[in-house]
Design an enzyme around this catalytic site. Structure first.
Site, PDB file in Angstrom:
ATOM      1  N   GLY A 219       0.829  -1.322  -0.055  1.00 62.45           N
ATOM      2  CA  GLY A 219      -0.006  -0.152   0.138  1.00 62.45           C
ATOM      3  C   GLY A 219       0.770   1.235  -0.035  1.00 62.45           C
ATOM      4  O   GLY A 219       1.727   1.447  -0.830  1.00 62.45           O
ATOM      5  N   ASP A 239       8.800  -3.727   8.440  1.00 59.59           N
ATOM      6  CA  ASP A 239       7.153  -4.090   8.704  1.00 59.59           C
ATOM      7  C   ASP A 239       7.222  -5.434   9.659  1.00 59.59           C
ATOM      8  O   ASP A 239       8.194  -5.933  10.012  1.00 59.59           O
ATOM      9  CB  ASP A 239       6.467  -4.742   7.294  1.00 59.59           C
ATOM     10  CG  ASP A 239       5.001  -4.333   7.338  1.00 59.59           C
ATOM     11  OD1 ASP A 239       4.270  -4.497   8.426  1.00 59.59           O
ATOM     12  OD2 ASP A 239       4.678  -3.604   6.282  1.00 59.59           O
ATOM     13  N   ASN A 289       5.002   5.072   8.957  1.00 57.42           N
ATOM     14  CA  ASN A 289       3.849   5.047   8.064  1.00 57.42           C
ATOM     15  C   ASN A 289       3.163   3.824   8.577  1.00 57.42           C
ATOM     16  O   ASN A 289       1.569   3.594   8.492  1.00 57.42           O
ATOM     17  CB  ASN A 289       4.250   4.509   6.714  1.00 57.42           C
ATOM     18  CG  ASN A 289       3.287   4.183   6.115  1.00 57.42           C
ATOM     19  OD1 ASN A 289       2.165   4.484   5.492  1.00 57.42           O
ATOM     20  ND2 ASN A 289       3.078   2.514   5.495  1.00 57.42           N
ATOM     21  N   LEU A 297     -17.931   1.167  16.803  1.00 55.76           N
ATOM     22  CA  LEU A 297     -18.425   2.132  17.726  1.00 55.76           C
ATOM     23  C   LEU A 297     -17.814   2.227  19.042  1.00 55.76           C
ATOM     24  O   LEU A 297     -17.451   0.996  19.655  1.00 55.76           O
ATOM     25  CB  LEU A 297     -20.031   2.099  17.627  1.00 55.76           C
ATOM     26  CG  LEU A 297     -20.671   2.050  16.329  1.00 55.76           C
ATOM     27  CD1 LEU A 297     -22.054   1.841  16.540  1.00 55.76           C
ATOM     28  CD2 LEU A 297     -20.231   3.595  15.725  1.00 55.76           C
ATOM     29  N   ALA A 299     -19.437   2.501  21.779  1.00 54.72           N
ATOM     30  CA  ALA A 299     -20.265   1.759  22.586  1.00 54.72           C
ATOM     31  C   ALA A 299     -19.880   0.281  22.644  1.00 54.72           C
ATOM     32  O   ALA A 299     -20.165  -0.491  23.562  1.00 54.72           O
ATOM     33  CB  ALA A 299     -21.603   1.813  22.204  1.00 54.72           C
ATOM     34  N   TYR A 354      -9.104   5.022  16.145  1.00 54.28           N
ATOM     35  CA  TYR A 354      -8.070   5.778  15.221  1.00 54.28           C
ATOM     36  C   TYR A 354      -7.863   7.124  15.084  1.00 54.28           C
ATOM     37  O   TYR A 354      -6.938   7.662  14.902  1.00 54.28           O
ATOM     38  CB  TYR A 354      -8.706   5.087  13.866  1.00 54.28           C
ATOM     39  CG  TYR A 354      -8.157   5.213  12.651  1.00 54.28           C
ATOM     40  CD1 TYR A 354      -6.825   4.429  12.342  1.00 54.28           C
ATOM     41  CD2 TYR A 354      -8.390   6.293  11.487  1.00 54.28           C
ATOM     42  CE1 TYR A 354      -5.973   4.941  11.290  1.00 54.28           C
ATOM     43  CE2 TYR A 354      -7.419   6.485  10.567  1.00 54.28           C
ATOM     44  CZ  TYR A 354      -6.453   5.641  10.465  1.00 54.28           C
ATOM     45  OH  TYR A 354      -5.531   5.886   9.195  1.00 54.28           O
TER      46      TYR A 354
END
Lengths: 448, 454, 311
Positions: A219, A239, A289, A297, A299, A354
């Site tokens: 990516g 990585d 990176n 959520l 919750a 995030y």
């Protein structure tokens, strides 16, 4: 990964159909290819009356770059770029004349054209009127960017302090924003201080630099590694061990070395330092990176979905940067670049973890700019918007279609676009950019 | 690349180990060092590598090594490798793997074949060339696929097909074709049977196991230790710089971290079931058929120093051995026990002068029989011509990060696995540490070697 | 007994006869109506069949070596010489004067003296005679003795003992012994005759083993090649040629261990039904190498013997 809509509306019968129906017609973006001109046509340099000398100086440097420079607008000319020097404006009224001149040539701007405004930071203004004028430029630039079509972009170089428009860092930023390397950077102000240096070779500005890229197996990380290598850097790609096979392919492709490392491991920084020291003696460019997503959520959030995101996305860059600095493993002019995200700026449903990590990265970049400056270097972040990757290809079709059109360029960016921004921030000419967050989002509506 | 070289040389010299000039002037060979290794995780036969060929796997292992040490585009002095089960189209297997890898296409390569000792023999051969100054760098490799094993046509059909290819007239050709019978079409797959005896390796080992009276419990205990040790090594990240995942496999597929004495005790014996003594060898204390590949980067000190590459261990010496199993005199897999005393004598060492013992676990009982031989006064005197027993070893130094029982055993890849792991263990243990390797092989053979921390 | 025998009559053949034709005659002779099942010890013909200038065919040699597991050397395996002499012996047995029928003969034992190596370039003189007609508990046995010379020097002597079942010797000793079960200098039998013994090898003998050896040896006796024919002679399936299993054992001992001059003895105890898997043990017993082949399943011995150096 591919955006077939962009192809459809740009070729054959479907192009005609899209035109008739008035569908959005995102353009093929102009991207960097070695040997191609910096801009796709003549460059018009415009200024307000007070900035004339500054504009002349800038125009002279553009001539040095072998560009075809014009100082007077000719609506019949098809320009490749317009550079608007507004460094000396002192009141909002000063903006009208130069901007109307710009407006007169916009219809003739070539596909992939550029409008770059060079201005000064409002907070450095000596008067309120000047501050108002300077801040006005920001809104003006963002609106202009939204008006441009055909893959053209509008951006702004904001000089801080007394930085001259011809300072290496100012010219470096200008050149980046004019070039195809900034294809997906749109509607962004880039704050530049004094510093930096012009590279010996603009095609290989990173020659001789040792770069580490984490999360480089695929990516955006792989694109970063390839781009830094293209610009001359020697790569150490990192990585997790589990991604080792893809990582090896990238390492071999860029003729670098692979280091299988979990960035969250206690000894990660030590192993990284040991590797770069033994192989190359030092580290010049560090690109954090590596990043993960565990959307839920709040919750429904559990430690298993919260903790790793924080650990990988922000704690690891924090710890590793600190340890590498403390170990004295950096070279003379280190560059650290982190990956933030528009989610860290605007937030996103289901991404409290995030969002925290990516906003945390922004905080880290701002807070550690002084430390890096003390070491002769910089630290910045790039905040990608919607980028066409393996990750985003898994988003459901309808959501993806909406997300990728929600910006001024009406398409998703590519990993290379993020990589180009990082390569710029890692370059000698970006030495005056520190503690900044550069969005690579095509002027995404989210968090703009 | 040129830029990075210039920046690296100055700084890497500081940590360069004592380098001897090339070529040596005093007549003694210089050192051959192990820079590091790379392998792909070993898979069980029919597992994730089922469609991968020997060439595919060897190339993957090579590419991982090249990536680890930043050798893309580099011309290596020589790559030596091989496979035990080999297609005829793979006559130049190693060179073909090199051509498909990120190494410079100007890197020469040759194939080696010594059954399960292929990997060891490749390492020893390249080390010797480096010691002689013929090479500055070399990569030893080994690979095997039991999933993509060559299937050959029956002898009868083969003869007819060869006759057909030689036939000149249509009539001759028709005559040849007319000889083909349906039963000729049944393919013959390779077996692990010894060509001379028709006994499989397991059947042979079962005879040796019975002769030495090795118990089921002792074998299961060794097998369990192998799994637990290998699992612990993975958890500690030991393999992070020894292994590159392949085909989504990130650990050796055969590894059972949670295996226990109880679980192993439940397995039915599979070898030695026709003998008088109770059969003790099960699928749990025998190595499964596996697929995989390994590589080891060898070099002179100077070559490694120029590139800022680590130097883990030196390949000190090696010895090959073989036994007379055809006439029932010795065990098929006991040649290592026979070769070690010669290696020790040449190097002025005793069996106890080692920090690590890496004895390839073809079967748990192979290791235990080897130890039993060295501990046997009678055997050492009568069969090995020694003054007395070599004595016991400290079992806590044996296969400390697991071995073939847990990792699997893609025949030619095992030598590379062991050498790379041992070299890293020695580097971690520090200067002066020393390891002994013994890898047994089909045909009653073995290669044994000594490595020392560099 | 032999002292009373008249001088032999040497009959020279133009070449090694074809076994195909011999079998046709043998089958015809065996079913000759009114054939007496009682023979006298002096019924054996005085004939010695002789074939000179036999030149081994390299391709034939290779096929043989590959089949029995011998190395591809130019030296003729002792079993290959037997194969060369076998048609001559068969020719003798199908002659009208021969008192026993070819069909249904059972190979009891074989003794070979390889006095010196023969190679593919040697021209061989083969001479065959019969002797030692003897009573056996289930019939009458006879020895076919082949002597092979090269350069006028005896290099190889083979003695094959065959049994004609259901025949009687009118003037012999009581048929209470089973003499051929062991040759005079055969190895001492393994300690526990039919107890499990550690094998050194295992042979998986396919159903076509008999046909494959028949193709190389020319011995097309249907009990080896055809399950139906085997049934007719009382075997449930086709059986392996004794000389095939014996030759494999000889190959297993190997050229180094047997040396250039040696004896090769084998006693056939129980036929190997095809297909089957047999265990084999080759062991140095001090005087040479003894071998034994037994059923992997039942443990019953099929054949045993020894290879010992000749002084």
């Amino acid at each position: 990964m591919s955006d077939s809509y962009v192809n459809l509306v740009n070729s054959g019968f479907t192009k005609t159909l899209a035109k008739r129906l008035g569908l959005p017609r995102p353009a093929h973006l102009r991207r960097h290819r070695q040997g191609e001109p910096l801009v796709p046509g003549p460059v018009l340099v415009v200024s307000d009356a007070a900035s004339g000398d500054a504009a002349d100086a800038v125009a002279q440097r553009l001539l040095d770059w072998d560009l075809d420079v014009r100082r007077h607008a000719d609506p019949a000319e098809r320009h490749g770029a317009v550079v608007v020097v507004l460094t000396e404006v002192s009141a909002p009224a000063d903006l009208g004349a130069p901007m109307l001149e710009v407006g007169s040539v916009l219809r003739g701007l070539r596909p992939g054209g550029r409008v770059v405004i060079v201005s000064r930071a409002p907070e450095d203004a000596g008067s309120t009127a000047t501050a108002a004028a300077r801040q006005g430029i920001d809104g003006m630039m963002r609106s202009l960017a939204k008006e441009l079509r055909g893959g053209a972009t509008g951006n702004q170089v904001v000089l801080t302090g007394t930085t001259a428009p011809t300072a290496p860092s100012a010219l470096g930023a200008l050149r980046f924003l004019l070039s195809a390397r900034s294809a997906f950077v749109d509607g962004q102000p880039l704050r530049v201080a004094d510093g930096g240096a012009e590279p010996a070779d603009w095609e290989r500005p990173l020659a001789g630099q040792v770069a580490v890229v984490t999360g480089a197996a695929r990516g955006i990380g792989a694109a970063i590694a390839r781009t830094l290598a293209r610009d001359g850097a020697t790569l150490v790609v990192v990585d997790v061990p589990a991604a080792g096979d893809a990582l090896a392919q990238v390492a071999n492709e860029v003729r670098g070395s692979a280091l299988q490392l979990d960035v969250t491991a206690d000894d990660a920084a030590d192993r990284l330092v040991e590797h770069v020291r033994s192989r190359h003696g030092r580290l010049d460019l560090l690109v954090h990176n590596a990043g993960i997503l565990r959307d839920k959520l709040l919750a429904n959030m559990k430690p298993a979905t919260w903790d790793p995101v924080i650990a990988v996305n922000v704690t690891a860059p924090l710890t590793i940067t600190e340890k590498v600095l403390a170990a004295g493993a950096f070279g003379d002019a280190p560059r650290v670049v982190c990956l933030a995200s528009t989610s860290g700026i605007a937030g996103n449903r289901g991404q409290t973890n995030y969002g925290a990590s990516k906003a945390g990265v922004i905080g880290m970049v701002r807070a550690s700019a002084a430390d890096l400056a003390a070491a002769g270097g910089t630290i910045n972040a790039v905040a990608p918007g919607f980028i066409e990757t393996d990750m985003t290809s898994r988003i459901p079709f309808a959501t993806r279609e909406v997300a990728r059109r929600l910006n001024s360029l009406q398409q998703g960016g590519r990993p290379i676009d993020v990589a180009e921004a990082i390569a710029f921030l890692a370059s000698p000419q970006a030495g005056g950019v520190n503690g900044q967050v550069l969005r690579v989002c095509g002027q995404n509506l989210v968090g703009a | 690349m040129a830029e990075s070289r210039s920046t690296s040389t100055s700084t890497s010299k500081a940590r360069s180990p004592k380098a001897t000039p090339t070529p040596t002037t005093d007549g003694t060979p210089r050192r051959a060092v192990v820079v590091g290794g790379n392998r792909i995780p070993f898979a069980r036969a029919g597992g994730p590598y089922v469609r991968a060929s020997n060439q595919d796997m060897l190339t993957a292992a090579l590419d991982g090594l090249v990536a680890r040490f930043g050798l893309a585009g580099e011309r290596i002095g020589s790559v030596a490798g091989g496979a035990v089960l080999k297609h005829s189209k793979d006559f130049n297997l190693t060179r073909e793997a090199v051509l498909g890898s990120a190494l410079s296409p100007e890197t020469p390569a040759y194939d080696v074949q010594m059954a399960c000792a292929t990997g060891m023999e490749a390492i020893v051969g390249l080390s010797n060339k480096i010691r002689l100054g013929q090479l500055e760098s070399g990569i030893a490799g080994g690979v095997d696929s039991t999933s993509d094993a060559p299937i050959v046509v029956s002898d009868a059909l083969r003869t007819i097909l060869l006759d057909l290819s030689r036939a000149k007239t249509a009539q001759q050709k028709l005559a040849a074709v007319a000889r083909i019978r349906p039963n000729h079409l049944a393919p013959s797959a390779p077996t692990t049977g010894e060509p001379r005896t028709g006994l499989s390796m397991g059947e042979h080992q079962a005879l040796t196991t019975a002769a030495f009276g090795i118990s089921r419990e002792a074998q299961d205990e060794l097998a369990m230790a192998s799994h637990h040790n290998l699992a612990a090594a993975y958890d500690a990240g030991f393999f992070d710089d020894l292994l590159t995942p392949y085909r989504k496999l990130t650990r050796d597929q055969n590894l059972r971290p949670d295996t226990s004495a109880e679980k192993l005790a439940k397995l039915k014996p599979v070898f030695g079931t026709q003998l008088e003594t109770p059969a003790t060898m099960t699928a749990g204390n025998s190595t499964p058929l596996s697929d995989g590949a390994s590589t080891v980067l060898l070099a002179s000190d100077e070559w490694a120093a120029e590139r800022g590459l680590p130097v883990l261990a030196t390949v000190v010496d090696a010895e090959a051995g073989a036994t007379d199993f055809v006439h029932g005199r010795d065990g098929l897999l006991m040649a290592g026990a026979h070769a070690v005393p010669r290696l020790l004598a040449r190097n002025g060492l005793t069996l106890q002068d080692f920090d690590f013992y890496e004895i390839h676990e073809a079967f748990a009982s192979t290791v235990l029989c080897n130890l039993a031989i060295w501990e046997s006064e009678e055997y050492c005197r009568e069969r090995l011509g020694l003054d007395g027993a070599l004595g016991p070893i400290d079992r806590s130094k044996l296969n400390v990060h697991g071995s073939s029982l847990a990792a699997g055993h893609p025949f030619a890849a095992t030598g590379g696995r062991i050498v790379a792991s041992l070299a890293k263990m020695l580097a971690e243990k520090g200067p002066g540490s020393r390891g002994l390797i013994s890898v047994c092989a089909a045909g009653g053979q073995a290669v044994v070697a000594i490595l020392e921390a560099a | 007994m032999t002292a009373a025998r008249p001088e032999p009559v040497v009959v020279a053949l133009a070449g090694v006869p074809s076994l195909g034709g011999l079998y046709a005659r043998g089958v015809a002779g065996s079913v000759r109506p009114g054939r007496s099942r009682t023979v006298r010890s002096d019924d054996l013909p005085r004939t010695r069949l002789h074939v000179g200038g036999v030149s081994p065919d390299p391709a034939h040699l290779t096929d043989y070596q590959r089949l029995v597991g011998e190395t591809g050397s130019d030296v003729l395996p002792a079993g290959f010489v037997h194969v060369l002499a076998f048609p001559v012996a068969t020719a003798l047995m199908v002659r009208g004067e021969f008192p026993l029928p070819l069909l249904g003969m059972v190979h009891l034992a074989n003794h070979v003296e390889q006095r010196r190596p023969l190679t593919v370039t040697d021209e061989l003189d083969i001479e065959v005679h019969a002797e030692g007609l003897a009573a056996h508990r289930s019939g009458v046995s006879v020895d076919l003795v082949a002597t092979v010379r090269a350069d006028d020097d005896v290099a190889w002597v083979g003695r094959s003992t065959y049994l004609a079942k259901g025949y009687q010797l009118s003037d012999g000793d009581a048929a209470d012994d089973d003499r051929p079960r062991e040759s005079p200098d055969a190895p001492t039998a393994p300690p526990t005759a039919d107890a499990p013994l550690a094998p050194t090898a295992r042979w998986r003998l396919a159903a076509d083993t008999g046909r494959r050896y028949a193709a190389v040896s020319g011995d097309q006796n249907p009990i080896h090649t055809n399950p139906l024919a085997a049934k007719a002679f009382g075997f449930p399936r086709a059986i392996a040629h004794g000389m095939y299993t014996a030759a494999r054992a000889l190959a297993e001992v190997g050229p180094r261990a047997r040396g250039e001059a040696f004896t090769w003895d084998v006693t056939f105890a129980k036929p190997v039904l095809l297909p089957s898997t047999v265990d084999v043990r080759i062991a140095d017993d001090g005087a040479g190498h003894a071998f034994r082949v037994w059923s992997s399943r039942s443990g019953r011995t099929h054949l045993e013997g020894a290879v010992r150096p000749l002084p």
